[in-house]
Design a protein around this motif. Structure first.
Motif, PDB file in Angstrom:
ATOM      1  N   TYR A  17       0.829   8.742   3.186  1.00 26.94           N
ATOM      2  CA  TYR A  17      -0.157   8.538   4.254  1.00 26.94           C
ATOM      3  C   TYR A  17      -1.106   9.721   4.387  1.00 26.94           C
ATOM      4  CZ  TYR A  17       2.412   4.411   5.534  1.00 26.94           C
ATOM      5  OH  TYR A  17       2.990   3.171   5.490  1.00 26.94           O
ATOM      6  N   CYS A  18      -0.992  10.709   3.472  1.00 29.54           N
ATOM      7  CA  CYS A  18      -1.850  11.897   3.545  1.00 29.54           C
ATOM      8  C   CYS A  18      -3.322  11.476   3.510  1.00 29.54           C
ATOM      9  CB  CYS A  18      -1.529  12.808   2.368  1.00 29.54           C
ATOM     10  SG  CYS A  18      -2.649  14.204   2.235  1.00 29.54           S
ATOM     11  N   TYR A  19      -4.112  12.102   4.361  1.00 28.81           N
ATOM     12  CA  TYR A  19      -5.544  11.775   4.424  1.00 28.81           C
ATOM     13  C   TYR A  19      -6.244  12.076   3.090  1.00 28.81           C
ATOM     14  CZ  TYR A  19     -10.338  11.681   6.144  1.00 28.81           C
ATOM     15  OH  TYR A  19     -11.656  11.391   6.329  1.00 28.81           O
ATOM     16  N   ASN A  25      -3.122   5.306   3.184  1.00 31.27           N
ATOM     17  CA  ASN A  25      -4.037   5.664   4.280  1.00 31.27           C
ATOM     18  C   ASN A  25      -5.391   5.014   3.999  1.00 31.27           C
ATOM     19  OD1 ASN A  25      -5.866   6.863   6.046  1.00 31.27           O
ATOM     20  ND2 ASN A  25      -4.679   8.760   6.125  1.00 31.27           N
ATOM     21  N   TYR A  27      -8.090   5.091   5.494  1.00 35.90           N
ATOM     22  CA  TYR A  27      -9.285   5.895   5.785  1.00 35.90           C
ATOM     23  C   TYR A  27      -9.404   7.121   4.879  1.00 35.90           C
ATOM     24  CZ  TYR A  27      -8.767   3.117   9.970  1.00 35.90           C
ATOM     25  OH  TYR A  27      -8.608   2.069  10.831  1.00 35.90           O
ATOM     26  N   GLY A  28      -8.391   7.359   4.042  1.00 37.33           N
ATOM     27  CA  GLY A  28      -8.317   8.624   3.299  1.00 37.33           C
ATOM     28  C   GLY A  28      -9.101   8.631   1.991  1.00 37.33           C
ATOM     29  N   HIS A  29      -8.963   9.747   1.263  1.00 36.93           N
ATOM     30  CA  HIS A  29      -9.744   9.952   0.042  1.00 36.93           C
ATOM     31  C   HIS A  29      -9.077   9.405  -1.230  1.00 36.93           C
ATOM     32  CE1 HIS A  29     -12.235  12.344   2.544  1.00 36.93           C
ATOM     33  NE2 HIS A  29     -11.423  13.376   2.615  1.00 36.93           N
ATOM     34  N   HIS A  30      -7.779   9.141  -1.160  1.00 35.74           N
ATOM     35  CA  HIS A  30      -7.051   8.562  -2.305  1.00 35.74           C
ATOM     36  C   HIS A  30      -7.217   9.397  -3.578  1.00 35.74           C
ATOM     37  CE1 HIS A  30      -7.548   4.477  -0.076  1.00 35.74           C
ATOM     38  NE2 HIS A  30      -6.599   5.225   0.446  1.00 35.74           N
ATOM     39  N   SER A  64     -10.766  19.799   1.109  1.00 32.93           N
ATOM     40  CA  SER A  64      -9.744  18.749   1.154  1.00 32.93           C
ATOM     41  C   SER A  64      -9.413  18.250  -0.262  1.00 32.93           C
ATOM     42  CB  SER A  64     -10.267  17.608   2.034  1.00 32.93           C
ATOM     43  OG  SER A  64      -9.387  16.544   2.050  1.00 32.93           O
ATOM     44  N   CYS A  68      -5.576  18.636  -1.994  1.00 29.57           N
ATOM     45  CA  CYS A  68      -4.687  17.587  -2.509  1.00 29.57           C
ATOM     46  C   CYS A  68      -4.604  17.562  -4.030  1.00 29.57           C
ATOM     47  CB  CYS A  68      -5.082  16.227  -1.953  1.00 29.57           C
ATOM     48  SG  CYS A  68      -4.337  16.017  -0.317  1.00 29.57           S
TER      49      CYS A  68
END
Ligand SMILES: CCCCCCCC(=O)SCCNC(=O)CCNC(=O)[C@H](O)C(C)(C)COP(=O)(O)OP(=O)(O)OC[C@H]1O[C@@H](n2cnc3c(N)ncnc32)[C@H](O)[C@@H]1OP(=O)(O)O
Length: 156
Positions: A17-19, A25, A27-30, A64, A68
Motif C-alpha cells: 500500500y506504499c504511496y 494503492n 493513488y500511488g506511483h506504482h 519519492s 522507493c
C-alpha cells in the motif's frame, strides 16, 4: 530486464500500500524496480500535475521516486547477496532510514525519467544505494538511500 518481474510484485499484499511503490494503492506511483546488469533500473513518466515551476518536475516527487527505487533496489541486492530468488523465504522487506537528495539541474516535465541504482553496501540489515534520475539522457538528480530491513515491531 526483459521478462523480469519487478521486485515490488513479490511484496505481499499487506505490504503493498506504499504511496511510492504499492501496487494496491490506487493513488500511488506504482514504482517498479528491476535489475539491469549490476545496476537497478526503474522508469516513471510524471503527470502534468507533478509540476514545480512550469515545465519542470516537483522535487518532492523526485525524492519519492528515489526513495522507493532505493528500497526496492535494497531488496534486490539483499536477495542477490544471498544468491536467492525473490520468491524464496525468508522475505526481504526494507524501509527507508535515510534519504539524501541533490537536485543538480531542473528536471523537465513531459518525458519519461530513468532511475538507475548502484549498490554501495550490503551489511547486516542495512543496504546503501546511490540512485540517479535522468531525463533525456542527462542526470538531473542524485540520491543516496540507507534502507534497513523492516523490524518485526513495524509490522502490526
Ligand atoms: C515492503 C514495502 C516497503 C515500502 C517502503 C517505502 C519507503 C518508505 O517510505 S518507508 C517509510 C519511511 N521510513 C520509516 O518510517 C522508517 C522509520 N524508522 C525506523 O523504523 C527505524 O529507525 C529503522 C527501522 C529505519 C532503523 O531502526 P533499527 O531497526 O533499530 O536499526 P538499527 O539496528 O539501529 O540500525 C541498522 C543499521 O542501519 C543504520 N541506520 C539506522 N538508521 C539510520 C539513519 N537514519 N541513517 C543512516 N544509517 C542508519 C545503523 O547505523 C545500522 O548500521 P550498521 O549495521 O552499519 O551499524
Amino acid at each position: 530486464m526483459k521478462n523480469q518481474k519487478p521486485i515490488q510484485d513479490y511484496y505481499p499484499d499487506e505490504l503493498s500500500y506504499c504511496y511510492g511503490c504499492g501496487r494496491n494503492n490506487e493513488y500511488g506511483h506504482h514504482i517498479k524496480s528491476y535489475w539491469d546488469g549490476d545496476e537497478t533500473v526503474s522508469h516513471f513518466t510524471p503527470k502534468e500535475y507533478h509540476i514545480a515551476i512550469p515545465g519542470y518536475v516537483y522535487g518532492g516527487l523526485l525524492a519519492s521516486l528515489i526513495d522507493c527505487h532505493g528500497t526496492g533496489s535494497a531488496a534486490l541486492a539483499a536477495y542477490k547477496a544471498e544468491n536467492r530468488q525473490p520468491d524464496t523465504l525468508p522475505a526481504f522487506r526494507f524501509v527507508t532510514a535515510s534519504l539524501q537528495v541533490d537536485f543538480l539541474k531542473p528536471t523537465p516535465l513531459g518525458v519519461e525519467l530513468e532511475l538507475r541504482g548502484k549498490i554501495v553496501e550490503v551489511k547486516g540489515r542495512k543496504v546503501i544505494t546511490e540512485i540517479t534520475v535522468s531525463a533525456n539522457g542527462e542526470i538531473t538528480v542524485k540520491g543516496k538511500v540507507v534502507a534497513v530491513q523492516v523490524p518485526e515491531t513495524f509490522l502490526k
